[in-house]
Design an enzyme around this catalytic site. Sequence first.
Site, short mmCIF file in Angstrom:
data_model
loop_
_atom_site.label_atom_id
_atom_site.label_comp_id
_atom_site.label_asym_id
_atom_site.label_seq_id
_atom_site.Cartn_x
_atom_site.Cartn_y
_atom_site.Cartn_z
N LYS A 31 7.51 0.88 1.85
CA LYS A 31 8.27 0.11 0.87
C LYS A 31 9.62 0.76 0.59
CE LYS A 31 5.45 0.14 -2.56
NZ LYS A 31 4.64 1.20 -1.93
N LYS A 50 0.83 -1.20 0.00
CA LYS A 50 0.00 0.00 0.00
C LYS A 50 0.87 1.26 0.00
CE LYS A 50 -3.18 2.35 3.21
NZ LYS A 50 -2.19 3.34 3.67
N ASP A 63 -1.81 -0.80 -4.42
CA ASP A 63 -3.21 -0.37 -4.39
C ASP A 63 -3.61 0.35 -5.67
OD1 ASP A 63 -1.42 1.59 -3.62
OD2 ASP A 63 -2.53 2.24 -1.85
N LYS A 116 5.17 8.52 -7.83
CA LYS A 116 5.67 9.57 -6.92
C LYS A 116 7.18 9.73 -7.04
CE LYS A 116 4.27 8.05 -2.92
NZ LYS A 116 3.80 6.70 -3.31
#
Length: 336
Positions: free
Chosen positions: A51, A46, A165, A77
């Site tokens: 991560k 998620k 996700d 991102k």
Amino acid sequence: MSLDDPNTPNLRDYDAKLRDEAAEPSLEVPQSEPTKHTQIIAIYGKGGIGKSFTLANLSHMMAEEGKRVLLIGCDPKSDTTSLLFGGKACPTIIETSTRKKLAGEEVKIGDVCFKRGGVFAMELGGPEVGRGCGGRGIIHGFELLEKLGFHDWDFDYVLLDFLGDVVCGGFGLPIARDMAQKVILVGSNDLQSLYVANNVCSAVEYFRKMGGNVGVAGLVVNKDDGSGEAHAFAEAVGIPVLAAIPADDDLRKKSANYQIVGSRASPWGGLFAGLAEAVGVAPGLRPAPLDQDGLLGLFDSKDTGGDVVLEPASDADMRGKKGVAKASLEVIYDEV
């Protein structure tokens, strides 16, 4: 006819749609055999679960122990490498390629790949919000990697950081196209992160049924507060816990300050050394994903609403104050 019946037309159409998407030409990334010793591992979780923190420290520890490691950020991102590079933004492959193309120049390795502490790292990048499909950006990024000679590179580990996700095709590329040998999940003791982890398990199982080979090597529990839900999830779906990273204030502060803790010089070095060893030897397993009730069952019902009973709505409920009884058109016959 039951919706659970696999012969139901809607389910057949849905399966066909998934198969068609997996077979789209745009998903066909040119592939050849990687260097025999190379492990290509896709890490899913998620957004915001940690991560990037996990991967930066894991890759640094692997490199410190003499492994050749390539870390590829596959998150729009573009923050996978930020901890590794002390908060500095890494030029992305997609942005660099666009700029170079406009200038009539070719992208070179040094334009997009950088190194620190023995780790080689790059960011694929992606479009800004509302300006394109992140999944298509991932596909385009891998096409560019292929042109740069991806399958000729000599690494012990290639770690791919993916959002779990986001469900569009590009983010499922390593699973759908067998680009990775195995998947590692990052989650915590909260319902949303385990929901995402369970979805990835479902994707792995789906493509295994279609003849795929990617398996789940295990779960890394991040921000572990000892409540046990993540461990219970791993046991329920049949995968091991590779490491449990505690919810510790020292780790939080060091991460916020872009400090590497995956080093023998750090008090946390042993934790990441153990994770590095586990990642290297863990086989890719075929998980048994949970249904929604099974997932909720891992948590106390008072925290999840697991005791709620579904109450069907009526036509009168839907009409509210506008509800007007209408004469029935049904023909009623007198009893004989």
